[in-house]
Write an enzyme that holds these catalytic residues in place. Structure first.
Site, short mmCIF file in Angstrom:
data_model
loop_
_atom_site.label_atom_id
_atom_site.label_comp_id
_atom_site.label_asym_id
_atom_site.label_seq_id
_atom_site.Cartn_x
_atom_site.Cartn_y
_atom_site.Cartn_z
N HIS A 7 0.84 -1.20 0.00
CA HIS A 7 0.00 0.00 0.00
C HIS A 7 0.87 1.25 0.00
CE1 HIS A 7 -3.08 2.92 1.07
NE2 HIS A 7 -2.38 3.25 2.14
N ASP A 18 8.09 21.33 -26.41
CA ASP A 18 8.19 20.02 -25.77
C ASP A 18 9.25 20.12 -24.67
OD1 ASP A 18 8.12 17.26 -25.14
OD2 ASP A 18 7.55 16.79 -27.19
N TRP A 35 7.50 -0.57 3.75
CA TRP A 35 8.09 0.18 2.65
C TRP A 35 9.44 0.74 3.08
CZ3 TRP A 35 9.06 5.50 1.32
CH2 TRP A 35 8.91 6.40 2.37
N SER A 52 13.86 5.68 -13.56
CA SER A 52 12.84 6.47 -14.23
C SER A 52 12.75 7.88 -13.63
CB SER A 52 11.49 5.76 -14.09
OG SER A 52 10.44 6.65 -14.31
N SER A 53 12.72 7.96 -12.30
CA SER A 53 12.61 9.27 -11.65
C SER A 53 13.79 10.15 -11.99
CB SER A 53 12.54 9.12 -10.13
OG SER A 53 11.41 8.39 -9.78
N HIS A 93 13.19 11.43 3.70
CA HIS A 93 12.54 12.68 4.09
C HIS A 93 12.45 13.69 2.95
CE1 HIS A 93 10.12 14.50 7.04
NE2 HIS A 93 10.49 15.61 6.49
N GLU A 121 12.02 12.85 0.11
CA GLU A 121 10.93 12.22 -0.63
C GLU A 121 9.57 12.80 -0.22
OE1 GLU A 121 10.71 10.22 -3.12
OE2 GLU A 121 8.63 9.53 -2.98
N TYR A 130 8.98 15.72 0.68
CA TYR A 130 8.81 17.03 0.03
C TYR A 130 8.68 16.87 -1.47
CZ TYR A 130 9.66 18.47 4.67
OH TYR A 130 9.53 18.59 6.02
N SER A 184 -1.12 26.64 -5.47
CA SER A 184 -0.67 28.03 -5.64
C SER A 184 -1.09 28.60 -6.99
CB SER A 184 0.85 28.12 -5.52
OG SER A 184 1.27 27.64 -4.27
N HIS A 200 14.81 12.34 12.40
CA HIS A 200 13.63 12.39 13.29
C HIS A 200 12.76 11.14 13.10
CE1 HIS A 200 11.29 14.88 10.06
NE2 HIS A 200 11.07 13.61 9.89
N HIS A 201 13.04 10.36 12.07
CA HIS A 201 12.36 9.06 11.94
C HIS A 201 13.00 8.03 12.86
CE1 HIS A 201 10.03 10.20 8.32
NE2 HIS A 201 11.06 10.98 8.08
N THR A 258 6.93 26.34 6.06
CA THR A 258 5.63 25.74 5.76
C THR A 258 4.51 26.67 6.23
OG1 THR A 258 6.72 23.64 6.19
CG2 THR A 258 4.36 23.59 5.88
N LYS A 261 4.09 29.59 3.93
CA LYS A 261 3.31 29.26 2.73
C LYS A 261 1.81 29.30 3.02
CE LYS A 261 6.04 26.21 -0.30
NZ LYS A 261 6.09 27.00 -1.48
N ARG A 312 0.97 0.67 15.01
CA ARG A 312 0.67 0.43 13.61
C ARG A 312 1.29 -0.89 13.17
NH1 ARG A 312 4.48 4.95 10.67
NH2 ARG A 312 3.22 4.40 8.89
#
Lengths: 398, 608
Positions: B75, B104, B139, B169-170, B252, B254, B256, B267, B301-302, B327, B330, B449
């Site tokens: 998931h 293009d 994951w 790919s990314s 992390h 990621e 963002y 925006s 922090h993880h 943040t 914004k 979890r």
């Protein structure tokens, strides 16, 4: 039950009021025009303040594994820090969401004026500086107490330096906990599993290890998590301010039966703890006799290869030490309890009456992988009669 | 060697199946990305519903422990790598060239390759479902649970190989967009005149270029451990925690990567539907850059529970708190944008407003676990599950829905049905709060979890049932959306070129845009370029009717990059090579030959 009605009320009022406030596109404009300023305020209140208040007052936090019902110094300071930040966040929440709803109501377009151009403001330096400084202040306000609390999650603060303490080595296994009590010289005094007994108002220092993968030790009412990492030693500590049974479970995902890797901490008054530790230190030599059918099965089924019963020839170290299994309340790292079937864990720990039929224990003995997926204890083809004998034998390991 | 390029004649058709397989048009590639990503969004949703079915009641036996572990692992992987990231890329593809006035992207064939590798990577990642051995160690895949000893099935192999292929790919896609944005902007479009969405695409692409290599190192080491018996993440010879550092140094930023495109979309939407320019444009840009920079300094922090010690804990708690500042800035700028506006509640606008409402909650709950001691209680509980879903569903997904409603007319020349759209919004908005709202509370009262079952009577039963019910409401909302998308793409109301009276260059041309986008490359003299064309009298001017894209409707012949088979062939080669280690060496040989064929054909094919 209070919770349910609170929730239902919260969502009905919350969603209805939001819906009324921000559904102007399909609503008749003429009707909306009748809205007065005060009814806008009422909506504002309903949407932002009421649900929050309801949620806060409606939620019971005094639950067995709650992080907000502390019974020890560490959990207490963690809970205090949480509430401090929570209330600051709640204020910001009300301001931001309130502002959002206010803007949506106040500046929604009017029928026939969809193409009007409002004043074209591009920015405002003072405002930008203002709402940069504001979060800076908030961040400073929450960072200082945070940093002050961090050291205390590792070692007891100076104020507790002179209080009595015990040290326990905690070893995580897939999927159970081993507790090795140390004496004052730092040597292993005795070993037990899955149920940690401690004296109240005593600093309990833990050293955490793992035998296989990463596990995480946590007893929410006493202290938050610390990982047991293979190849490393970690430290944490806690104390219990009251006697009782405190539940916890492994929090780092560790494989199939991660959900069943639970544990309890039993806090006694000092006298009871001494008595308990005396028993733990002793062996159980007298059970290993030929006349004991249970011991015969325990030997012949190969249980001795994995489990220790101190004082006998059972010296296996793969599974939990069973020397005083009969005095424990739970089975297989708390996957099952020893009460009657249908009794929940919470009810059982409130009133630990064991099931004289040993239904749960026999279920575990006969079908370990069914009770605990991936369990290293295999199904040994134990018959119902053998299960009766073995269960009796194990329950007599007082 | 020249004959190689004649093995496949250069395709000419832009229509039909071959048209899609050989396209190098950024718009068609964008559509491919979007449709594929929405498909995987549904797969990820089905996985979520299955988990909610299991968790609706205590001591549940609907699905087994092992299947549950596969489900929560897949998931997350599906939603992050196969849905939200590619949905962002779908918008990059569609919008970046249109917003900067280009015909293009810089490397059209590379762009096609990027899509095909994404598709094949997604398939590799999901191969495990055919043998019921999908990745099952989360994951985040913490070592050493991922070692052969503790994960003996092929599941984690698919994880390693799938993510390596997806990372390629990314990386290709991100580099393409960086080059495109730097080099192909229309004359006069300075960086500060660049539309905000393209800005966020730019920042995100740079983050990708920097972050993907970190996870790649981790994945290669993990692959070596699993396939060749190295000991990078072995607890005795290597280091178990090394993986966590590598993973989160990627992981992390990621986060963002997932949220910045969403911020870019809203925006664009707030100004259009408030009929005001974005408030504090440069501040919104710079806070985006600040978030991207600071995102690199918070990874541990993880890992507060891993016992790094008081000093690292303090540093990472402080840096994490600090990221709340840009943040917050914004959010305040968005509020100031709609303040004083003439707000039209279109579906796109409602989703964008929903984004602010929900993302704020996610940000605030983030503060409580930036505080390390408090986090020790919350980590790995449902409180964190609630937090990430408020950020990624309430944030990214809500904004992506907003973006789809907003740009759909540009893609199909038709409007999505607003009535169904509003139904979709309310179902998702209410369903999402019913599902994830109670998880805050359930987590705080101690529910961990990643547990396939939980005991009764812990105070968790009722709220889990509520959450499962909410997930059904959300699912119905998504079904409404899919129906709306499918129906409107064929029968929707004709939108015209500029249905929202919008501000940026993509709206100045026909909907859907012609193959070559701009018959004449526009010259830009200000930010919100198209708006200033339409309202030349200045801020309070009367709308000045400019026949938007009028001349574009005539058929103009402009030489564009022609379709090519080779990106697809190269992609197949890379995918087969990726599969070698879990299949048979012969697959690798075939893959290598295919890859060489693809890349030589590519080289020798005339680019124009």
């Amino acid at each position: 039950m209070r919770n349910k009605w609170t929730l239902i009320f919260f969502f009905i009022t919350g969603s209805l009021s939001i819906e009324k406030a921000v559904w102007p596109v399909n609503m008749n404009y003429e009707v909306r025009k009748l809205d007065t300023r005060s009814s806008n305020l009422r909506k504002f209140f309903l949407i932002s303040v009421l649900p929050l208040t309801l949620l806060l007052t409606g939620c019971d936090t005094n639950l067995p594994q709650s992080t907000l019902w502390s019974a020890g110094s560490v959990a207490q300071s963690q809970q205090d820090l949480f509430y401090l930040i929570f209330w600051i966040a709640a204020i910001i929440f009300v301001i931001v969401e309130g502002l959002l709803v206010y803007i949506m109501v106040r500046y929604r377009t009017k029928a026939g004026r969809e193409n009007d151009l409002p004043e074209q403001t591009h920015g405002n330096t003072k405002l930008e500086i203002g709402w940069t400084i504001l979060p800076v202040l908030v961040v400073i306000a929450v960072t200082i107490p945070t940093i002050r609390g961090i050291a205390e999650t590792y070692e007891p603060p100076k104020a507790l330096a002179d209080s009595p303490s015990i040290t326990v080595d905690v070893v995580g296994h897939q999927w159970w906990w081993e507790y090795r009590y140390l004496n004052t010289d730092g040597d292993v005094d005795f070993i037990t599993a899955n149920e940690m007994h401690i004296p109240v108002d005593t600093v309990v220092k833990l050293r955490l290890y793992s035998d296989d993968v990463i596990h995480s030790f946590s007893i929410p009412r006493l202290a938050g998590t610390r990982d047991a990492v293979p190849g490393r030693e970690n430290i944490m500590w806690f104390d219990a301010k009251e006697t009782g049974i405190f539940v916890g479970q492994c929090k780092e995902f560790c494989g199939d039966s991660h959900a069943l890797m639970k544990t309890i901490v039993v806090a006694h008054n000092a006298g009871d703890y001494l008595e308990w530790s005396e028993i733990q230190r002793s062996g159980n030599e007298n059970v290993a006799v030929e006349s004991n059918a249970g011991w015969g099965l325990f030997e012949s089924k190969g249980c001795v290869g994995c489990h220790t019963i101190k004082g006998t020839t059972a010296l296996g170290e793969i599974g939990p030490d069973l020397t005083h299994f009969g005095s424990r309340l739970t089975i297989a790292s708390n996957a099952l309890h020893k009460g009657k079937e249908g009794v929940t864990f919470t009810e059982f720990f409130d009133n630990p009456t064991k099931d004289p039929e040993h239904i749960n224990l026999k279920r575990w003995l006969q079908h370990p992988p069914e009770v605990k997926p991936g369990s290293l204890m295999p199904a040994l083809g134990i018959t119902d009669d053998e299960a009766d004998i073995l269960a009796d034998f194990l329950e007599n390991l007082k | 060697m020249a004959s190689l390029s004649y093995i496949l004649r250069r395709p000419t058709s832009e229509y039909g199946v071959w048209g899609w397989l050989t396209t190098v048009d950024h718009k068609k590639i964008g559509t491919l990305y979007m449709v594929t990503a929405l498909f995987f969004f549904l797969i990820g949703g089905i996985e979520a519903i299955m988990m909610r079915a299991q968790l609706a009641t205590p001591d549940s036996t609907v699905i087994s422990a092992d299947l549950f572990n596969q489900l929560f692992t897949m998931h997350a992987l599906t939603m992050i790598f196969l849905a939200i990231m590619p949905l962002g890329v779908a918008f990059f593809n569609w919008l970046v060239p249109l917003q900067i006035g280009a015909r293009d992207v810089a490397f059209p064939r590379l762009n096609a390759l990027s899509y095909w590798i994404y598709l094949f990577g997604a398939i590799i990642l999901n191969l495990g479902w055919f043998t019921a051995t999908s990745p099952n160690a989360g994951w985040f895949a913490y070592a050493n649970l991922t070692s052969i000893q503790y994960s003996p099935t092929n599941g984690m192999d698919y994880y390693v190989l799938g993510l390596l292929v997806l990372g390629t790919s990314s990386l290709i896609g991100a580099m393409n967009f960086v080059v495109t944005i730097i080099n192909l902007r229309a004359p006069g479009m300075t960086l500060i005149r660049m539309p905000i969405f393209t800005w966020m695409a730019f920042i995100t692409s740079i983050l990708l270029v920097l972050a993907i290599p970190v996870i790649t190192i981790g994945l290669i080491e993990l692959g070596f451990d699993r396939f060749f018996g190295t000991l990078f993440f072995n607890n005795a010879a290597g280091d178990v925690l090394l993986w966590q550092h590598l993973f989160w140094v990627f992981g992390h930023p990621e986060v963002y990567i997932l949220i910045l495109p969403a911020m870019g979309m809203v925006s664009e939407i707030f100004p259009t539907f408030s009929r005001k320019p974005l408030f504090g444009f440069p501040v919104v840009v710079f806070s985006g850059i600040a978030i991207a920079f600071m995102g690199w300094s918070v990874w541990a922090h993880h890992m507060f529970a891993t016992g790094m010690g008081p000093v690292p804990d303090s540093v990472f708690a402080a840096t994490t708190m600090a990221i709340a500042i840009p943040t917050g800035v914004k959010v305040f700028n968005w509020l100031a944008t709609i303040w004083g506006g003439n707000i039209r509640f279109t579906t796109a606008m409602m989703f964008a407003l929903g984004f602010i409402a929900l993302f704020t909650i996610g940000g605030l709950s983030g503060m409580t676990h930036a505080a390390a001691p408090s986090d020790l209680q919350q980590t790995d509980t449902y409180y964190i599950v609630a937090h990430i879903h408020y950020v990624l569903f309430g944030g990214s997904i809500m904004a992506i829905f907003a973006g789809i409603y907003y740009w759909f007319p540009k893609m199909y020349g038709r409007l999505l049905n607003e009535r169904l759209g509003k139904l979709h919004f309310w179902l998702v908005f209410i369903g999402m709060n019913i599902t994830f709202g109670p998880m805050h509370y359930v987590g705080l009262i101690g529910m961990p979890r990643r547990n396939y079952m939980y005991p009764a009577d812990m105070g968790w039963d009722f709220w889990n049932m509520v959450a499962s019910g909410g997930s059904i409401i959300m699912a119905i909302g998504v079904v409404v959306f899919i129906h709306n998308f499918y129906r409107s793409a064929r029968k929707g109301e004709i939108s015209g070129d500029d249905p929202w009276d919008a501000r940026t260059l993509e709206w100045s041309i026909a909907s859907p845009p012609p193959h070559y986008n701009f018959a004449e490359i526009p010259t830009v003299t200000s930010g919100d370029a198209f708006w200033h064309q339409k309202y030349p009298d200045g801020d309070k001017g009367v709308p000045h009717p400019v026949p938007s894209g009028g001349e574009d409707h005539e058929e103009v012949h402009i030489e564009m990059p022609r379709p090519s088979f080779y990106p697809l062939i190269t992609g197949i080669g890379i995918a087969l090579l990726g599969l070698t280690l879990v299949t048979h060496p012969i697959v690798g040989v075939v893959g290598l030959i295919t890859l060489l064929w693809g890349s030589y054909g590519w080289m020798l094919e005339p680019a124009e």
